[in-house]
Design a protein around this motif. Structure first.
Motif, PDB file in Angstrom:
ATOM      1  N   LEU A 261      64.823  60.526  24.733  1.00  0.00           N
ATOM      2  CA  LEU A 261      65.707  59.612  25.464  1.00  0.00           C
ATOM      3  C   LEU A 261      65.133  58.205  25.502  1.00  0.00           C
ATOM      4  O   LEU A 261      65.861  57.212  25.342  1.00  0.00           O
ATOM      5  CB  LEU A 261      65.927  60.132  26.883  1.00  0.00           C
ATOM      6  N   LEU A 262      63.829  58.101  25.737  1.00  0.00           N
ATOM      7  CA  LEU A 262      63.182  56.791  25.806  1.00  0.00           C
ATOM      8  C   LEU A 262      63.292  56.044  24.481  1.00  0.00           C
ATOM      9  O   LEU A 262      63.691  54.869  24.450  1.00  0.00           O
ATOM     10  CB  LEU A 262      61.720  56.968  26.201  1.00  0.00           C
ATOM     11  N   SER A 263      62.950  56.705  23.383  1.00  0.00           N
ATOM     12  CA  SER A 263      62.981  56.046  22.081  1.00  0.00           C
ATOM     13  C   SER A 263      64.401  55.683  21.663  1.00  0.00           C
ATOM     14  O   SER A 263      64.637  54.600  21.114  1.00  0.00           O
ATOM     15  CB  SER A 263      62.339  56.958  21.027  1.00  0.00           C
ATOM     16  N   THR A 264      65.357  56.566  21.933  1.00  0.00           N
ATOM     17  CA  THR A 264      66.740  56.277  21.574  1.00  0.00           C
ATOM     18  C   THR A 264      67.295  55.116  22.389  1.00  0.00           C
ATOM     19  O   THR A 264      67.993  54.240  21.857  1.00  0.00           O
ATOM     20  CB  THR A 264      67.622  57.519  21.777  1.00  0.00           C
ATOM     21  N   GLY A 265      66.991  55.095  23.684  1.00  0.00           N
ATOM     22  CA  GLY A 265      67.447  53.994  24.521  1.00  0.00           C
ATOM     23  C   GLY A 265      66.851  52.664  24.092  1.00  0.00           C
ATOM     24  O   GLY A 265      67.561  51.649  24.006  1.00  0.00           O
ATOM     25  N   LEU A 266      65.549  52.646  23.801  1.00  0.00           N
ATOM     26  CA  LEU A 266      64.908  51.410  23.351  1.00  0.00           C
ATOM     27  C   LEU A 266      65.470  50.949  22.015  1.00  0.00           C
ATOM     28  O   LEU A 266      65.708  49.745  21.811  1.00  0.00           O
ATOM     29  CB  LEU A 266      63.398  51.611  23.246  1.00  0.00           C
ATOM     30  N   ALA A 267      65.687  51.897  21.100  1.00  0.00           N
ATOM     31  CA  ALA A 267      66.245  51.536  19.797  1.00  0.00           C
ATOM     32  C   ALA A 267      67.654  50.978  19.946  1.00  0.00           C
ATOM     33  O   ALA A 267      68.030  50.002  19.276  1.00  0.00           O
ATOM     34  CB  ALA A 267      66.245  52.759  18.873  1.00  0.00           C
ATOM     35  N   GLY A 268      68.450  51.587  20.835  1.00  0.00           N
ATOM     36  CA  GLY A 268      69.811  51.105  21.041  1.00  0.00           C
ATOM     37  C   GLY A 268      69.837  49.708  21.624  1.00  0.00           C
ATOM     38  O   GLY A 268      70.592  48.839  21.158  1.00  0.00           O
ATOM     39  N   VAL A 269      69.019  49.454  22.639  1.00  0.00           N
ATOM     40  CA  VAL A 269      68.988  48.127  23.259  1.00  0.00           C
ATOM     41  C   VAL A 269      68.467  47.083  22.288  1.00  0.00           C
ATOM     42  O   VAL A 269      69.013  45.964  22.194  1.00  0.00           O
ATOM     43  CB  VAL A 269      68.116  48.165  24.537  1.00  0.00           C
ATOM     44  N   TRP A 270      67.430  47.427  21.530  1.00  0.00           N
ATOM     45  CA  TRP A 270      66.881  46.470  20.566  1.00  0.00           C
ATOM     46  C   TRP A 270      67.895  46.155  19.460  1.00  0.00           C
ATOM     47  O   TRP A 270      68.048  44.999  19.072  1.00  0.00           O
ATOM     48  CB  TRP A 270      65.595  47.005  19.955  1.00  0.00           C
ATOM     49  N   GLY A 271      68.589  47.172  18.981  1.00  0.00           N
ATOM     50  CA  GLY A 271      69.606  46.932  17.951  1.00  0.00           C
ATOM     51  C   GLY A 271      70.732  46.047  18.466  1.00  0.00           C
ATOM     52  O   GLY A 271      71.187  45.132  17.767  1.00  0.00           O
ATOM     53  N   LEU A 272      71.190  46.305  19.685  1.00  0.00           N
ATOM     54  CA  LEU A 272      72.258  45.478  20.258  1.00  0.00           C
ATOM     55  C   LEU A 272      71.758  44.068  20.539  1.00  0.00           C
ATOM     56  O   LEU A 272      72.497  43.091  20.340  1.00  0.00           O
ATOM     57  CB  LEU A 272      72.761  46.123  21.552  1.00  0.00           C
ATOM     58  N   TYR A 273      70.533  43.928  21.003  1.00  0.00           N
ATOM     59  CA  TYR A 273      69.956  42.611  21.273  1.00  0.00           C
ATOM     60  C   TYR A 273      69.872  41.798  19.985  1.00  0.00           C
ATOM     61  O   TYR A 273      70.166  40.586  19.979  1.00  0.00           O
ATOM     62  CB  TYR A 273      68.575  42.786  21.886  1.00  0.00           C
ATOM     63  N   THR A 274      69.504  42.456  18.894  1.00  0.00           N
ATOM     64  CA  THR A 274      69.415  41.758  17.615  1.00  0.00           C
ATOM     65  C   THR A 274      70.799  41.396  17.087  1.00  0.00           C
ATOM     66  O   THR A 274      71.011  40.287  16.565  1.00  0.00           O
ATOM     67  CB  THR A 274      68.682  42.632  16.592  1.00  0.00           C
ATOM     68  N   ALA A 275      71.750  42.327  17.219  1.00  0.00           N
ATOM     69  CA  ALA A 275      73.095  42.063  16.715  1.00  0.00           C
ATOM     70  C   ALA A 275      73.835  41.032  17.546  1.00  0.00           C
ATOM     71  O   ALA A 275      74.731  40.350  17.040  1.00  0.00           O
ATOM     72  CB  ALA A 275      73.891  43.365  16.669  1.00  0.00           C
ATOM     73  N   ALA A 276      73.468  40.906  18.818  1.00  0.00           N
ATOM     74  CA  ALA A 276      74.181  39.967  19.695  1.00  0.00           C
ATOM     75  C   ALA A 276      74.058  38.536  19.197  1.00  0.00           C
ATOM     76  O   ALA A 276      74.989  37.730  19.346  1.00  0.00           O
ATOM     77  CB  ALA A 276      73.647  40.074  21.118  1.00  0.00           C
ATOM     78  N   GLU A 277      72.926  38.199  18.595  1.00  0.00           N
ATOM     79  CA  GLU A 277      72.742  36.846  18.081  1.00  0.00           C
ATOM     80  C   GLU A 277      73.763  36.513  16.996  1.00  0.00           C
ATOM     81  O   GLU A 277      74.172  35.366  16.842  1.00  0.00           O
ATOM     82  CB  GLU A 277      71.317  36.702  17.526  1.00  0.00           C
ATOM     83  N   LEU A 278      74.204  37.537  16.262  1.00  0.00           N
ATOM     84  CA  LEU A 278      75.116  37.307  15.146  1.00  0.00           C
ATOM     85  C   LEU A 278      76.582  37.450  15.531  1.00  0.00           C
ATOM     86  O   LEU A 278      77.433  36.734  14.994  1.00  0.00           O
ATOM     87  CB  LEU A 278      74.787  38.289  14.005  1.00  0.00           C
ATOM     88  N   VAL A 279      76.896  38.372  16.441  1.00  0.00           N
ATOM     89  CA  VAL A 279      78.302  38.718  16.663  1.00  0.00           C
ATOM     90  C   VAL A 279      78.830  38.323  18.030  1.00  0.00           C
ATOM     91  O   VAL A 279      80.049  38.287  18.234  1.00  0.00           O
ATOM     92  CB  VAL A 279      78.514  40.235  16.469  1.00  0.00           C
ATOM     93  N   LEU A 280      77.952  38.036  19.006  1.00  0.00           N
ATOM     94  CA  LEU A 280      78.447  37.772  20.348  1.00  0.00           C
ATOM     95  C   LEU A 280      79.307  36.511  20.396  1.00  0.00           C
ATOM     96  O   LEU A 280      80.422  36.522  20.938  1.00  0.00           O
ATOM     97  CB  LEU A 280      77.280  37.650  21.329  1.00  0.00           C
TER      98      LEU A 280
END
Length: 294
Positions: A261-280
């Protein structure tokens, strides 16, 4: 980091002001809300405990039935969290004036997204904790588990809520790029998706034969009908399995699901944080440009 610190200072002051307003408001209103919340929590606790005692009438499959109830409960809450996070984050990002103000300020888009993501996580997850706590309390009471079980369950809760929140946030971002019209469209799209996911479960439940519940054939059919909740791919399976095996004293296996759960949650937040710069910003401009007045 200064951007995050500035936003945190702002939210801390806002939270303090809100708390002062609550204290200066009607004490009777606050007391009634607290009393009814406590009564509702106790009612859920009694319902779950009586359900476990009822399932204990099947001595050979009682544990399996109780575990199936836990799996089904967390599966339902996962769908609820995905739905609520998507709606709240969409409203917070694309419908509130605060987002427009932050965009015009020297704050990076990914920081704005992270701030709004944490905010939506807090708004949507309190209900999950409120509903899941009586289930775990009844589960621990039924099996006579120690206090450490409740403390570790809280850790499971806090790590788990990030995973469905990340899924809901991903749906929000994709929807803003493809269908940026209104929040109503997002609600309808999520309702259709969840209905399609729940349709096989409902068809299986409605197809149960008309026999009494004390018939063990009925028990087998119930197992078969909710077997989809035990899919190891589902995040709800990870928290359910981790809590169940923790109650049995298998802390090594429980720790594996906790780290999952910890690794999946961190990976999800990091992926969204990175994508937000491009798509937000693209999604925000599309949502603003697509608005129509009646």
């Amino acid at each position: 980091m200064s951007e995050v610190a500035a936003i945190l200072r702002m939210k801390r002051r806002e939270g303090g002001n809100r708390w002062n307003l609550i204290l200066r408001g009607s004490r009777l209103k606050l007391g009634i809300i607290l009393v009814f919340s406590l009564l509702f929590w106790l009612l859920l606790y009694v319902v779950f405990l009586r359900s476990f005692n009822f399932l204990a009438r099947f001595p050979y499959v009682a544990n399996e039935l109780i575990e199936s109830l836990v799996y089904l409960f967390f599966f339902s809450l996962t769908l609820m969290l995905i739905f609520s996070n998507a709606i709240i984050l969409f409203t917070s990002l694309f419908r509130e004036r605060e987002t427009a103000f932050l965009i015009t300020s020297p704050v990076r888009p990914e920081t704005i997204f992270l701030y709004k993501f944490v905010e939506s996580l807090g708004f949507s997850s309190w209900a999950f904790l409120f509903l899941a706590a009586p289930l775990l309390a009844a589960y621990g009471t039924f099996y006579g588990l120690p206090f450490s079980f409740y403390a570790l369950s809280l850790v499971f809760f806090l790590l788990f809520i990030v995973v469905p929140a990340s899924i809901g946030a991903a749906i929000t971002i994709l929807f803003s790029l493809i269908f940026p019209r209104t929040r109503r469209g997002l609600v309808l799209a999520l309702a259709v998706i969840l209905s399609l996911l729940a349709l096989p479960m409902l068809l299986k439940l409605f197809s149960l034969r008309g026999v009494t519940f004390y018939d063990y054939r009925m028990v087998k059919e119930v197992f078969d009908s909710i077997g989809f909740c035990r899919n190891p791919v589902l995040p709800s399976y990870w928290i359910s399995k981790g809590i169940v095996v923790m109650g049995k004293g298998e802390y090594g296996t429980s720790g594996f699901y906790l780290l999952l759960l910890l690794s999946t949650g961190l990976a999800g937040v990091w992926g969204l944080y990175t994508a937000a710069e491009l798509v937000l910003m693209r999604g925000w401009h599309r949502a603003e440009g697509a608005r129509k007045s009646r």
